[in-house]
Design a protein around this motif. Structure first.
Motif, PDB file in Angstrom:
ATOM      1  N   GLU A 133      23.840  40.327  33.193  1.00  0.00           N
ATOM      2  CA  GLU A 133      24.260  40.139  32.231  1.00  0.00           C
ATOM      3  C   GLU A 133      25.041  38.623  31.489  1.00  0.00           C
ATOM      4  O   GLU A 133      24.884  38.433  33.221  1.00  0.00           O
ATOM      5  CB  GLU A 133      25.671  41.053  31.868  1.00  0.00           C
ATOM      6  CG  GLU A 133      26.080  42.917  31.985  1.00  0.00           C
ATOM      7  CD  GLU A 133      27.110  43.402  31.647  1.00  0.00           C
ATOM      8  OE1 GLU A 133      28.331  42.564  32.394  1.00  0.00           O
ATOM      9  OE2 GLU A 133      26.932  44.873  30.822  1.00  0.00           O
TER      10      GLU A 133
ATOM     11  N   ARG B 166      35.004  47.889  21.127  1.00  0.00           N
ATOM     12  CA  ARG B 166      33.518  46.756  21.499  1.00  0.00           C
ATOM     13  C   ARG B 166      33.421  47.450  20.376  1.00  0.00           C
ATOM     14  O   ARG B 166      33.190  48.296  19.811  1.00  0.00           O
ATOM     15  CB  ARG B 166      32.732  46.886  22.537  1.00  0.00           C
ATOM     16  CG  ARG B 166      33.061  48.282  23.062  1.00  0.00           C
ATOM     17  CD  ARG B 166      32.040  48.656  24.047  1.00  0.00           C
ATOM     18  NE  ARG B 166      30.473  48.160  23.485  1.00  0.00           N
ATOM     19  CZ  ARG B 166      29.562  48.325  25.037  1.00  0.00           C
ATOM     20  NH1 ARG B 166      29.632  48.857  26.041  1.00  0.00           N
ATOM     21  NH2 ARG B 166      28.929  48.058  24.362  1.00  0.00           N
TER      22      ARG B 166
ATOM     23  N   ARG C 258      33.294  42.305  23.029  1.00  0.00           N
ATOM     24  CA  ARG C 258      34.838  42.855  23.978  1.00  0.00           C
ATOM     25  C   ARG C 258      36.118  42.413  23.679  1.00  0.00           C
ATOM     26  O   ARG C 258      36.615  41.418  24.102  1.00  0.00           O
ATOM     27  CB  ARG C 258      34.054  43.160  24.865  1.00  0.00           C
ATOM     28  CG  ARG C 258      32.496  43.494  25.501  1.00  0.00           C
ATOM     29  CD  ARG C 258      32.401  43.832  26.553  1.00  0.00           C
ATOM     30  NE  ARG C 258      30.976  44.883  26.370  1.00  0.00           N
ATOM     31  CZ  ARG C 258      29.833  45.210  27.560  1.00  0.00           C
ATOM     32  NH1 ARG C 258      30.908  45.286  28.442  1.00  0.00           N
ATOM     33  NH2 ARG C 258      29.513  45.723  27.869  1.00  0.00           N
TER      34      ARG C 258
ATOM     35  N   HIS D 277      21.129  41.995  23.184  1.00  0.00           N
ATOM     36  CA  HIS D 277      21.905  42.884  22.931  1.00  0.00           C
ATOM     37  C   HIS D 277      23.465  42.063  23.122  1.00  0.00           C
ATOM     38  O   HIS D 277      23.504  40.901  23.908  1.00  0.00           O
ATOM     39  CB  HIS D 277      21.890  44.134  24.165  1.00  0.00           C
ATOM     40  CG  HIS D 277      23.553  44.647  23.821  1.00  0.00           C
ATOM     41  ND1 HIS D 277      24.150  45.790  23.220  1.00  0.00           N
ATOM     42  CD2 HIS D 277      24.507  44.678  25.093  1.00  0.00           C
ATOM     43  CE1 HIS D 277      24.958  46.736  23.632  1.00  0.00           C
ATOM     44  NE2 HIS D 277      25.389  45.699  24.875  1.00  0.00           N
TER      45      HIS D 277
ATOM     46  N   ARG E 245      14.338  55.255  24.973  1.00  0.00           N
ATOM     47  CA  ARG E 245      15.860  53.708  24.545  1.00  0.00           C
ATOM     48  C   ARG E 245      14.431  52.619  23.926  1.00  0.00           C
ATOM     49  O   ARG E 245      13.279  52.299  25.370  1.00  0.00           O
ATOM     50  CB  ARG E 245      16.736  53.789  24.854  1.00  0.00           C
ATOM     51  CG  ARG E 245      16.909  52.870  24.030  1.00  0.00           C
ATOM     52  CD  ARG E 245      18.376  53.021  24.642  1.00  0.00           C
ATOM     53  NE  ARG E 245      19.657  52.007  23.670  1.00  0.00           N
ATOM     54  CZ  ARG E 245      20.616  51.350  24.723  1.00  0.00           C
ATOM     55  NH1 ARG E 245      21.578  51.764  25.752  1.00  0.00           N
ATOM     56  NH2 ARG E 245      21.410  50.750  23.851  1.00  0.00           N
TER      57      ARG E 245
HETATM   58  O1  9QG Z   1      27.185  48.282  30.710  1.00  0.00           O
HETATM   59  O2  9QG Z   1      26.204  47.677  29.384  1.00  0.00           O
HETATM   60  C1  9QG Z   1      25.326  45.650  28.463  1.00  0.00           C
HETATM   61  O3  9QG Z   1      24.621  44.757  29.727  1.00  0.00           O
HETATM   62  C2  9QG Z   1      26.711  48.676  30.012  1.00  0.00           C
HETATM   63  C3  9QG Z   1      26.862  48.952  28.409  1.00  0.00           C
HETATM   64  C4  9QG Z   1      25.988  48.910  28.052  1.00  0.00           C
HETATM   65  C5  9QG Z   1      25.689  47.836  27.617  1.00  0.00           C
HETATM   66  C6  9QG Z   1      25.703  47.529  28.338  1.00  0.00           C
HETATM   67  O4  9QG Z   1      27.246  50.572  29.188  1.00  0.00           O
HETATM   68  O5  9QG Z   1      26.788  49.432  26.769  1.00  0.00           O
HETATM   69  O6  9QG Z   1      26.773  47.145  26.894  1.00  0.00           O
HETATM   70  O7  9QG Z   1      23.902  49.875  24.635  1.00  0.00           O
HETATM   71  C7  9QG Z   1      24.669  50.105  25.275  1.00  0.00           C
HETATM   72  O8  9QG Z   1      24.425  50.900  26.330  1.00  0.00           O
HETATM   73  C8  9QG Z   1      26.662  50.236  25.349  1.00  0.00           C
HETATM   74  C9  9QG Z   1      27.006  51.070  24.309  1.00  0.00           C
HETATM   75  C10 9QG Z   1      27.868  48.056  32.010  1.00  0.00           C
END
Ligand code: 9QG
Length: 155
Positions: free
Chosen positions: A89, A45, A69, A65, A59
């Motif tokens: 998401e 990813r 993937r 974002h 953060r």
């Molecule tokens: O996994 O999903 C997006 O919904 C998370 C991940 C997270 C994100 C998130 O762990 O990973 O993709 O910035 C982050 O923390 C990334 C690298 C449910």
């Protein structure tokens, strides 16, 4: 797109990943971010983040974002991080990126939505959850090589 590309990341390739840098002047409707890169053969990813500041502790909020993937069922996951928590998401079960292949990704900024195109074809829209005027930082990280990042201001 014949506008002058104002590169804010012009050191010789490959760019260092993870990369984080300011978006000069912030983001406004009509502006465009272009990312040219290559997906490594072993990629699981990577992610492109448009954020409000560059703090790591706590953060910074992430307005967009964008996470292609490659493992399991290929998809692109989009989300926002607010007060260090991920929201719901938005997953597109489609992946125009290929391991080992170069790509060009364009993020078009609209007043209500980010529109993302990959290799010249629209991929998805993501409605703003965080006001555009809070977005001032661009990051790219994960399994990706980046050749150039360009920013086309709206003027
Ligand atoms: O996994 O999903 C997006 O919904 C998370 C991940 C997270 C994100 C998130 O762990 O990973 O993709 O910035 C982050 O923390 C990334 C690298 C449910």
């Amino acid at each position: 797109v014949s506008a002058v590309i104002q590169c804010f990341n012009v050191s010789s390739p490959p760019q260092v990943i993870p990369y984080t840098g300011p978006i000069p002047g912030g983001l406004h409707p009509g502006e465009i971010i272009i990312i040219q890169g290559t997906v490594p053969p072993d990629a699981d990813r990577f992610q492109i983040d448009l954020s409000s500041g560059c703090s790591t502790k706590p953060r910074s909020d992430v307005a967009l974002h964008f996470s292609p993937r490659f493992k399991g069922s290929p998809c692109v996951v989009c989300n926002s991080l607010l007060q260090e928590s991920w929201g719901k998401e938005e997953t597109l079960h489609q992946l125009p990126y290929k391991r080992g292949a170069p790509f060009e990704t364009i993020i078009l900024v609209h007043d209500d939505v980010f529109k993302v195109a990959v290799n010249g074809t629209h991929l998805l829209g993501y409605k703003h959850r965080i006001p555009l005027n809070r977005v001032d930082t661009f990051s790219i990280s994960g399994k990706v090589r980046v050749h150039a990042i360009g920013y086309i201001p709206n003027s």
